[in-house]
Scaffold this motif. Structure first.
Motif, PDB file in Angstrom:
ATOM      1  N   SER A 162       0.826  -1.209   0.000  1.00  0.00           N
ATOM      2  CA  SER A 162       0.000   0.000   0.000  1.00  0.00           C
ATOM      3  C   SER A 162       0.864   1.264   0.000  1.00  0.00           C
ATOM      4  O   SER A 162       0.519   2.255  -0.662  1.00  0.00           O
ATOM      5  N   SER A 163       1.990   1.241   0.708  1.00  0.00           N
ATOM      6  CA  SER A 163       2.877   2.407   0.756  1.00  0.00           C
ATOM      7  C   SER A 163       3.455   2.707  -0.620  1.00  0.00           C
ATOM      8  O   SER A 163       3.492   3.872  -1.061  1.00  0.00           O
TER       9      SER A 163
ATOM     10  N   PRO B 179       1.836  10.154   8.654  1.00  0.00           N
ATOM     11  CA  PRO B 179       0.422  10.189   8.232  1.00  0.00           C
ATOM     12  C   PRO B 179       0.253  10.345   6.730  1.00  0.00           C
ATOM     13  O   PRO B 179      -0.745   9.884   6.167  1.00  0.00           O
ATOM     14  N   ASP B 180       1.221  10.998   6.072  1.00  0.00           N
ATOM     15  CA  ASP B 180       1.164  11.162   4.620  1.00  0.00           C
ATOM     16  C   ASP B 180       1.625   9.868   3.959  1.00  0.00           C
ATOM     17  O   ASP B 180       2.824   9.622   3.809  1.00  0.00           O
ATOM     18  N   ALA B 181       0.682   9.020   3.585  1.00  0.00           N
ATOM     19  CA  ALA B 181       1.013   7.705   3.031  1.00  0.00           C
ATOM     20  C   ALA B 181       1.792   7.805   1.729  1.00  0.00           C
ATOM     21  O   ALA B 181       2.457   6.844   1.325  1.00  0.00           O
ATOM     22  N   ASN B 182       1.738   8.953   1.058  1.00  0.00           N
ATOM     23  CA  ASN B 182       2.429   9.102  -0.225  1.00  0.00           C
ATOM     24  C   ASN B 182       3.942   8.934  -0.092  1.00  0.00           C
ATOM     25  O   ASN B 182       4.600   8.456  -1.016  1.00  0.00           O
ATOM     26  N   VAL B 183       4.510   9.356   1.049  1.00  0.00           N
ATOM     27  CA  VAL B 183       5.962   9.387   1.174  1.00  0.00           C
ATOM     28  C   VAL B 183       6.537   8.095   1.754  1.00  0.00           C
ATOM     29  O   VAL B 183       7.752   7.877   1.709  1.00  0.00           O
ATOM     30  N   VAL B 184       5.686   7.230   2.291  1.00  0.00           N
ATOM     31  CA  VAL B 184       6.189   6.081   3.053  1.00  0.00           C
ATOM     32  C   VAL B 184       6.997   5.125   2.189  1.00  0.00           C
ATOM     33  O   VAL B 184       8.005   4.560   2.639  1.00  0.00           O
ATOM     34  N   GLY B 185       6.593   4.920   0.946  1.00  0.00           N
ATOM     35  CA  GLY B 185       7.326   4.010   0.070  1.00  0.00           C
ATOM     36  C   GLY B 185       8.787   4.407  -0.067  1.00  0.00           C
ATOM     37  O   GLY B 185       9.681   3.564   0.037  1.00  0.00           O
ATOM     38  N   VAL B 186       9.043   5.688  -0.291  1.00  0.00           N
ATOM     39  CA  VAL B 186      10.424   6.172  -0.425  1.00  0.00           C
ATOM     40  C   VAL B 186      11.146   6.089   0.914  1.00  0.00           C
ATOM     41  O   VAL B 186      12.318   5.682   0.983  1.00  0.00           O
ATOM     42  N   VAL B 187      10.465   6.447   2.000  1.00  0.00           N
ATOM     43  CA  VAL B 187      11.079   6.444   3.327  1.00  0.00           C
ATOM     44  C   VAL B 187      11.508   5.031   3.736  1.00  0.00           C
ATOM     45  O   VAL B 187      12.515   4.857   4.430  1.00  0.00           O
ATOM     46  N   LEU B 188      10.770   4.030   3.289  1.00  0.00           N
ATOM     47  CA  LEU B 188      11.079   2.647   3.669  1.00  0.00           C
ATOM     48  C   LEU B 188      12.222   2.038   2.858  1.00  0.00           C
ATOM     49  O   LEU B 188      12.747   0.979   3.235  1.00  0.00           O
ATOM     50  N   LEU B 189      12.618   2.679   1.769  1.00  0.00           N
ATOM     51  CA  LEU B 189      13.681   2.111   0.934  1.00  0.00           C
ATOM     52  C   LEU B 189      14.979   1.842   1.706  1.00  0.00           C
ATOM     53  O   LEU B 189      15.553   0.748   1.599  1.00  0.00           O
ATOM     54  N   PRO B 190      15.494   2.788   2.498  1.00  0.00           N
ATOM     55  CA  PRO B 190      16.752   2.521   3.214  1.00  0.00           C
ATOM     56  C   PRO B 190      16.676   1.329   4.158  1.00  0.00           C
ATOM     57  O   PRO B 190      17.600   0.506   4.189  1.00  0.00           O
ATOM     58  N   ILE B 191      15.605   1.193   4.940  1.00  0.00           N
ATOM     59  CA  ILE B 191      15.519   0.075   5.882  1.00  0.00           C
ATOM     60  C   ILE B 191      15.364  -1.242   5.137  1.00  0.00           C
ATOM     61  O   ILE B 191      15.889  -2.278   5.558  1.00  0.00           O
ATOM     62  N   MET B 192      14.683  -1.240   4.003  1.00  0.00           N
ATOM     63  CA  MET B 192      14.547  -2.476   3.226  1.00  0.00           C
ATOM     64  C   MET B 192      15.895  -2.910   2.671  1.00  0.00           C
ATOM     65  O   MET B 192      16.244  -4.100   2.708  1.00  0.00           O
ATOM     66  N   ILE B 193      16.675  -1.958   2.158  1.00  0.00           N
ATOM     67  CA  ILE B 193      18.000  -2.280   1.629  1.00  0.00           C
ATOM     68  C   ILE B 193      18.932  -2.700   2.760  1.00  0.00           C
ATOM     69  O   ILE B 193      19.674  -3.684   2.650  1.00  0.00           O
TER      70      ILE B 193
END
Length: 349
Positions: free
Chosen positions: A235-236, A310-324
């Motif tokens: 969803s993010s 709260p702004d779901a639009n930015v979460v995908g990008v924000v999660l990139l570092p922790i996923m990598i």
């Protein structure tokens, strides 16, 4: 409650997931990492399905799922074991300071050196990674493989998760208030209390009654955790793709981010190793310190992003570092753990 663990029954036997798991094992990965990549691809292909106003209502499902994850986490926390582990205070202090002080301070220094913009979403994600607690099961698994202090690893991972409920949002509030972003701390703390803290406390209070149940079905519970995380990631990224937030990111950016994450891991690992020697920690405690203090939790990073951003639009990008970082820490830590195990065996000869 971390994704990597050998007891995950969903990864054994027959069916689609076991086949994916066997394929991932041949690549030196676990099935969950491949599933994360699949969610990102699906979000790219069908972003409209996972958006807030989409037909799947994933926002409501994941909100409830986050609370259930922390409820089960509380059920598996034994107050007696936590009290018994308090004696090795030097090791615990080293791990927790590495997790919640050393990581964020290093990133802040790095950002000053390179002149990074704190409003940049990738740098926001890097600092978010630095502010997260340590992993739980993957830290314990690596410590076990390397021949470290397993009870101390369990204690530190559990305490780190509890501390992170408070420290992570505080660090993010400081970071965002210092930059161009803002965070409504009152709203964030209210959501943390309702979605995270209350379920954890209820779980701890019910530990004596339902703790054995949670331990008995921990593999199924872990699979539930992973499923919720995959939905949050999907969803993010749907929201981020729909608003073209990845448009400015090239493969070079991702390679550079991976290099920064790898450098960060080895830098933290080296600093903790040096401090462990200065403190004259035992071999087992050194192993525990470096593995628990250098890891970061994808589980907490994903589920807390639902509360903190709260702004779901930015979460995908924000999660990139922790996923990598998560993927790299599994691969690198596995190699180091195996090498440490061989050294420990040689010491006993």
């Amino acid at each position: 409650m971390e994704p990597v663990h050998k007891e995950n029954t969903a990864a054994n036997g027959v069916g689609l997931i076991p086949r994916v798991n066997r394929f991932a094992n041949r690549l030196g990965l676990d099935w969950f990492l491949l599933a994360l990549l699949l969610m990102i691809v699906l979000a790219y292909l069908w972003p409209e399905l996972g958006m807030k106003d989409g037909p799947l209502a994933l926002g409501t499902i994941t909100d409830v799922g986050v609370s259930v994850i922390f409820l089960f986490y509380g059920l598996r926390l034994s107050p007696e074991k936590l009290k018994a582990g308090l004696s090795n205070w030097r090791l615990h202090l080293l791990v927790q300071l590495s997790t919640f002080v050393l990581f964020p301070v290093l990133i802040l220094v790095l950002m000053q050196v390179v002149g990074a913009d704190s409003a940049n979403l990738l740098w926001l994600g890097v600092f978010y990674l630095a502010a997260l607690p340590s992993t739980v099961s993957s830290s314990v698994v690596m410590v076990s493989v390397a021949g470290g202090n397993i009870p101390a690893a369990i204690f530190n991972a559990s305490i780190s998760s509890l501390i992170g409920v408070f420290i992570t949002p505080l660090w993010m509030g400081v970071f965002l208030s210092a930059g161009a972003g803002t965070m409504d701390m009152q709203e964030v703390m209210l959501k943390l209390v309702v979605q995270v803290l209350v379920p954890v406390i209820v779980g701890i209070l019910l530990h004596n009654r339902l703790g054995a149940f949670a331990e008995r079905y921990k593999a199924k519970i872990r699979f539930f955790d992973q499923s919720i995380i995959l939905l949050i990631v999907y969803s993010s990224f749907c929201e981020s793709y729909a608003r073209n937030l990845f448009g400015g990111l090239s493969m070079l950016h991702l390679i550079g981010l991976g290099a920064v994450m790898l450098t960060l891991f080895f830098l933290i690992y080296g600093i903790i190793t040096g401090i462990s020697r200065l403190l004259n920690l035992t071999w087992e405690d050194k192993i525990t310190a470096v593995f628990c203090g250098s890891k970061k939790s994808l589980v907490h990073g994903t589920v807390m992003s639902k509360v903190l951003f709260p702004d779901a639009n930015v979460v995908g990008v924000v999660l990139l570092p922790i996923m990598i970082y998560h993927a790299l820490q599994l691969v690198v830590a596995s190699i180091i753990a195996q090498a440490s195990a061989r050294k420990a065996a040689a010491r006993q000869l």
